[in-house]
Design a protein around this motif. Structure first.
Motif, PDB file in Angstrom:
ATOM      1  N   ILE A 151     -67.521 -23.500  21.296  1.00 12.13           N
ATOM      2  CA  ILE A 151     -66.396 -24.447  21.380  1.00 12.13           C
ATOM      3  C   ILE A 151     -65.125 -23.619  21.489  1.00 12.13           C
ATOM      4  CG2 ILE A 151     -65.123 -26.264  20.186  1.00 12.13           C
ATOM      5  CD1 ILE A 151     -67.822 -26.932  18.756  1.00 12.13           C
ATOM      6  N   ASP A 152     -64.305 -23.904  22.481  1.00 12.10           N
ATOM      7  CA  ASP A 152     -63.124 -23.067  22.723  1.00 12.10           C
ATOM      8  C   ASP A 152     -62.093 -23.185  21.611  1.00 12.10           C
ATOM      9  OD1 ASP A 152     -64.014 -22.114  25.291  1.00 12.10           O
ATOM     10  OD2 ASP A 152     -63.559 -24.110  26.078  1.00 12.10           O
ATOM     11  N   LEU A 153     -61.827 -24.412  21.173  1.00 11.15           N
ATOM     12  CA  LEU A 153     -60.807 -24.650  20.151  1.00 11.15           C
ATOM     13  C   LEU A 153     -61.376 -25.639  19.139  1.00 11.15           C
ATOM     14  CD1 LEU A 153     -57.928 -24.529  18.982  1.00 11.15           C
ATOM     15  CD2 LEU A 153     -57.238 -26.217  20.707  1.00 11.15           C
ATOM     16  N   TYR A 154     -61.496 -25.192  17.900  1.00 17.17           N
ATOM     17  CA  TYR A 154     -62.125 -26.019  16.862  1.00 17.17           C
ATOM     18  C   TYR A 154     -61.097 -26.285  15.771  1.00 17.17           C
ATOM     19  CZ  TYR A 154     -66.408 -27.791  14.596  1.00 17.17           C
ATOM     20  OH  TYR A 154     -67.395 -28.588  14.066  1.00 17.17           O
ATOM     21  N   TYR A 155     -60.779 -27.574  15.592  1.00 16.59           N
ATOM     22  CA  TYR A 155     -59.759 -27.977  14.636  1.00 16.59           C
ATOM     23  C   TYR A 155     -60.371 -28.385  13.295  1.00 16.59           C
ATOM     24  CZ  TYR A 155     -56.473 -28.948  18.568  1.00 16.59           C
ATOM     25  OH  TYR A 155     -55.648 -28.899  19.658  1.00 16.59           O
ATOM     26  N   LEU A 156     -59.627 -28.166  12.237  1.00 18.34           N
ATOM     27  CA  LEU A 156     -59.875 -28.853  10.973  1.00 18.34           C
ATOM     28  C   LEU A 156     -59.179 -30.202  11.095  1.00 18.34           C
ATOM     29  CD1 LEU A 156     -61.113 -28.536   8.110  1.00 18.34           C
ATOM     30  CD2 LEU A 156     -58.827 -27.868   7.340  1.00 18.34           C
ATOM     31  N   HIS A 157     -59.967 -31.269  11.196  1.00 23.36           N
ATOM     32  CA  HIS A 157     -59.443 -32.596  11.533  1.00 23.36           C
ATOM     33  C   HIS A 157     -58.482 -33.116  10.461  1.00 23.36           C
ATOM     34  CE1 HIS A 157     -60.756 -36.412  13.933  1.00 23.36           C
ATOM     35  NE2 HIS A 157     -59.456 -36.369  13.776  1.00 23.36           N
ATOM     36  N   ARG A 158     -58.850 -32.929   9.219  1.00 22.99           N
ATOM     37  CA  ARG A 158     -57.976 -33.246   8.083  1.00 22.99           C
ATOM     38  C   ARG A 158     -58.149 -32.164   7.035  1.00 22.99           C
ATOM     39  NH1 ARG A 158     -56.274 -36.437  11.098  1.00 22.99           N
ATOM     40  NH2 ARG A 158     -55.844 -38.663  10.823  1.00 22.99           N
ATOM     41  N   TRP A 159     -57.066 -31.819   6.356  1.00 24.67           N
ATOM     42  CA  TRP A 159     -57.172 -30.904   5.234  1.00 24.67           C
ATOM     43  C   TRP A 159     -57.736 -31.671   4.044  1.00 24.67           C
ATOM     44  CZ3 TRP A 159     -52.654 -29.356   1.613  1.00 24.67           C
ATOM     45  CH2 TRP A 159     -53.132 -28.507   0.608  1.00 24.67           C
ATOM     46  N   ASP A 160     -58.875 -31.223   3.549  1.00 26.52           N
ATOM     47  CA  ASP A 160     -59.496 -31.769   2.349  1.00 26.52           C
ATOM     48  C   ASP A 160     -58.768 -31.166   1.157  1.00 26.52           C
ATOM     49  OD1 ASP A 160     -61.079 -32.488   0.217  1.00 26.52           O
ATOM     50  OD2 ASP A 160     -62.967 -31.784   1.098  1.00 26.52           O
ATOM     51  N   ARG A 161     -57.972 -31.969   0.479  1.00 26.52           N
ATOM     52  CA  ARG A 161     -57.126 -31.440  -0.600  1.00 26.52           C
ATOM     53  C   ARG A 161     -57.930 -30.930  -1.795  1.00 26.52           C
ATOM     54  NH1 ARG A 161     -51.645 -33.190   0.262  1.00 26.52           N
ATOM     55  NH2 ARG A 161     -51.511 -34.713   1.952  1.00 26.52           N
ATOM     56  N   LYS A 201     -69.348 -18.701  17.691  1.00 27.76           N
ATOM     57  CA  LYS A 201     -69.639 -20.123  17.875  1.00 27.76           C
ATOM     58  C   LYS A 201     -68.399 -20.925  18.260  1.00 27.76           C
ATOM     59  CE  LYS A 201     -73.621 -19.836  14.858  1.00 27.76           C
ATOM     60  NZ  LYS A 201     -74.262 -20.186  13.575  1.00 27.76           N
ATOM     61  N   ILE A 202     -67.232 -20.425  17.890  1.00 33.23           N
ATOM     62  CA  ILE A 202     -65.973 -20.993  18.346  1.00 33.23           C
ATOM     63  C   ILE A 202     -65.077 -19.831  18.781  1.00 33.23           C
ATOM     64  CG2 ILE A 202     -66.208 -22.954  16.774  1.00 33.23           C
ATOM     65  CD1 ILE A 202     -64.003 -21.764  15.041  1.00 33.23           C
ATOM     66  N   ARG A 203     -64.120 -20.152  19.658  1.00 35.56           N
ATOM     67  CA  ARG A 203     -63.250 -19.084  20.175  1.00 35.56           C
ATOM     68  C   ARG A 203     -61.895 -19.039  19.475  1.00 35.56           C
ATOM     69  NH1 ARG A 203     -65.669 -20.326  25.675  1.00 35.56           N
ATOM     70  NH2 ARG A 203     -66.965 -18.485  26.107  1.00 35.56           N
ATOM     71  N   SER A 204     -61.446 -20.173  18.971  1.00 37.97           N
ATOM     72  CA  SER A 204     -60.141 -20.198  18.306  1.00 37.97           C
ATOM     73  C   SER A 204     -60.097 -21.350  17.323  1.00 37.97           C
ATOM     74  CB  SER A 204     -59.004 -20.313  19.336  1.00 37.97           C
ATOM     75  OG  SER A 204     -59.140 -21.501  20.093  1.00 37.97           O
ATOM     76  N   ILE A 205     -59.093 -21.304  16.436  1.00 41.46           N
ATOM     77  CA  ILE A 205     -58.982 -22.251  15.333  1.00 41.46           C
ATOM     78  C   ILE A 205     -57.746 -23.129  15.502  1.00 41.46           C
ATOM     79  CG2 ILE A 205     -58.493 -22.402  12.841  1.00 41.46           C
ATOM     80  CD1 ILE A 205     -60.190 -19.909  12.474  1.00 41.46           C
ATOM     81  N   GLY A 206     -57.899 -24.407  15.198  1.00 42.03           N
ATOM     82  CA  GLY A 206     -56.782 -25.340  15.190  1.00 42.03           C
ATOM     83  C   GLY A 206     -56.720 -26.108  13.892  1.00 42.03           C
ATOM     84  N   LEU A 207     -55.588 -26.754  13.656  1.00 41.56           N
ATOM     85  CA  LEU A 207     -55.390 -27.622  12.500  1.00 41.56           C
ATOM     86  C   LEU A 207     -54.851 -28.956  12.982  1.00 41.56           C
ATOM     87  CD1 LEU A 207     -53.556 -25.158  10.054  1.00 41.56           C
ATOM     88  CD2 LEU A 207     -55.992 -25.749  10.034  1.00 41.56           C
ATOM     89  N   SER A 208     -55.142 -30.018  12.242  1.00 40.74           N
ATOM     90  CA  SER A 208     -54.651 -31.346  12.610  1.00 40.74           C
ATOM     91  C   SER A 208     -53.978 -31.999  11.416  1.00 40.74           C
ATOM     92  CB  SER A 208     -55.825 -32.216  13.087  1.00 40.74           C
ATOM     93  OG  SER A 208     -55.405 -33.528  13.396  1.00 40.74           O
ATOM     94  N   GLU A 209     -52.827 -32.640  11.675  1.00 39.05           N
ATOM     95  CA  GLU A 209     -52.110 -33.426  10.669  1.00 39.05           C
ATOM     96  C   GLU A 209     -51.782 -32.619   9.405  1.00 39.05           C
ATOM     97  OE1 GLU A 209     -50.762 -36.238  11.391  1.00 39.05           O
ATOM     98  OE2 GLU A 209     -52.192 -37.883  11.626  1.00 39.05           O
ATOM     99  N   VAL A 210     -51.226 -31.419   9.588  1.00 38.18           N
ATOM    100  CA  VAL A 210     -50.819 -30.619   8.435  1.00 38.18           C
ATOM    101  C   VAL A 210     -49.336 -30.284   8.514  1.00 38.18           C
ATOM    102  CG1 VAL A 210     -53.115 -29.613   8.160  1.00 38.18           C
ATOM    103  CG2 VAL A 210     -51.394 -28.381   9.501  1.00 38.18           C
ATOM    104  N   SER A 211     -48.786 -29.889   7.384  1.00 40.09           N
ATOM    105  CA  SER A 211     -47.375 -29.536   7.276  1.00 40.09           C
ATOM    106  C   SER A 211     -47.140 -28.096   7.727  1.00 40.09           C
ATOM    107  CB  SER A 211     -46.925 -29.681   5.823  1.00 40.09           C
ATOM    108  OG  SER A 211     -47.617 -28.736   5.005  1.00 40.09           O
ATOM    109  N   ALA A 212     -45.872 -27.755   7.860  1.00 43.93           N
ATOM    110  CA  ALA A 212     -45.513 -26.386   8.219  1.00 43.93           C
ATOM    111  C   ALA A 212     -45.971 -25.404   7.150  1.00 43.93           C
ATOM    112  CB  ALA A 212     -43.998 -26.284   8.425  1.00 43.93           C
ATOM    113  N   ASP A 213     -45.870 -25.795   5.880  1.00 47.04           N
ATOM    114  CA  ASP A 213     -46.302 -24.914   4.793  1.00 47.04           C
ATOM    115  C   ASP A 213     -47.803 -24.651   4.869  1.00 47.04           C
ATOM    116  OD1 ASP A 213     -45.916 -23.560   2.122  1.00 47.04           O
ATOM    117  OD2 ASP A 213     -47.303 -25.148   1.509  1.00 47.04           O
TER     118      ASP A 213
END
Length: 333
Positions: free
Chosen positions: A115-125, A144-156
């Protein structure tokens, strides 16, 4: 199609969000209709396709894999983990073992080795972001993945994750009527060299100006997620619909459709911004992609922003229960 940088990849400036083909807005189209949309998007030059394990509880990844895997070398494939369907219910689970298992399942459904870009869909607090991203970094090392993404997270949270492993892209809702990324995360992405992927760039259909009457919203399917969104309810809806007359007039003046105006505005927010509209219709797909050629004057941008912004749009984007799951910055009430 004009190109933009998505992490280490060069992709079409406008991608395709595949969620609508299996999830969220009531009864999805048939697999045959979904296949037509995916195939036509590829033919029109789309090279950025975005799916997730959550969408249709695996059905969307399966559809994307079945239709597009024969052309795997022609596009950048993005999917997401950390929020999936378990026993028919949506579950947020960012534990390393869950992320790794979900990736294995996704590779099978997508009919691909990587998978080229694999996101964490939501941060599990309940799980430190460092642990979740650490598991994704292991997936990168394993090929297994080429790069990492994040979804719906803050700048911090982005900065914390980026310190563990470089983050290629951050995905969050962004449009004329959802401006939260402008608080901090849009600038943080620019500073860190992280691509910003704008989902729901058409305001969940509102910015197409196709919804003009509360009766249309009342007729939404029982499973349409917009039924639970305050902006589509009661007085909020009435106030928001009152914006559409002037908005449609601005689009006509700009020589484009309302949907194209919304997408063109996003494209002019920065070279690191990549919208991923979704659709179930071929005519809407072609309309959306044509927005890449729309150039707005500075005056038009200013007028559109004065008309539709956080002060003029009525209601929060999520209800209170859903908002607790979201890490993005919020404007003061």
């Amino acid at each position: 199609m004009k190109q933009r940088k998505l992490g280490p990849f060069q992709v079409s400036a406008i991608g395709l969000g595949c969620m609508n083909l299996s999830h969220a807005y009531g009864v999805p189209p048939s697999p045959e209709q979904g296949a037509e949309v995916l195939s036509r998007a590829l033919d029109l030059g789309v090279t950025h396709f975005d799916t997730a394990a959550l969408y249709g509880f695996g059905a969307n990844e399966t559809l994307v894999g079945k239709v597009l895997s024969p052309y795997r070398s022609r596009f950048t494939l993005a999917s997401k983990c950390g929020m999936t369907g378990v026993d028919g219910k949506r579950v947020i689970d960012g534990r390393p073992e869950t992320i790794k298992r979900t990736c294995e399942e996704a590779l099978q459904r997508l009919a691909t080795d990587v998978i080229d870009l694999y996101y964490l869909h939501r941060w599990d607090r309940k799980v430190p972001i460092e642990d979740s991203v650490g598991a994704m970094a292991e997936l990168v090392r394993e090929g297994k993945i080429r790069s990492i993404g994040l979804s719906e997270v803050s700048a911090d949270t982005l900065r914390r994750a980026h310190a563990v492993h470089p983050v290629a892209a951050l995905q969050t809702e962004y449009s004329l009527w959802t401006r939260n990324p402008e608080i901090a995360v849009l600038d943080a992405c620019r500073e860190l060299g992280v691509s910003f992927v704008a989902f729901s760039p058409l305001g969940r259909g509102f910015l197409t100006a196709a919804l003009t009457d509360p009766a249309q919203v009342a007729a939404f399917d029982a499973k349409d997620i917009r039924r639970a969104m305050p902006r589509f309810q009661g007085e909020h809806l009435s106030a928001n619909l009152s914006l559409l007359g002037d908005y449609t007039a601005l689009a006509a003046e700009a020589g484009c459709t309302p949907a194209q105006l919304a997408l063109a505005w996003l494209l002019q927010r920065g070279e690191h911004v990549l919208p991923i509209p979704g659709t179930t219709r071929l005519d809407h797909l072609e309309e959306d992609l044509a927005a890449a050629d729309v150039v707005l004057s500075a005056d038009m941008v200013a007028r559109v922003e004065r008309l539709i912004n956080r002060s003029t749009v009525s209601g929060p984007r999520y209800n209170a229960a859903t908002q607790t799951e979201i890490d993005t910055e919020e404007f003061p009430a």
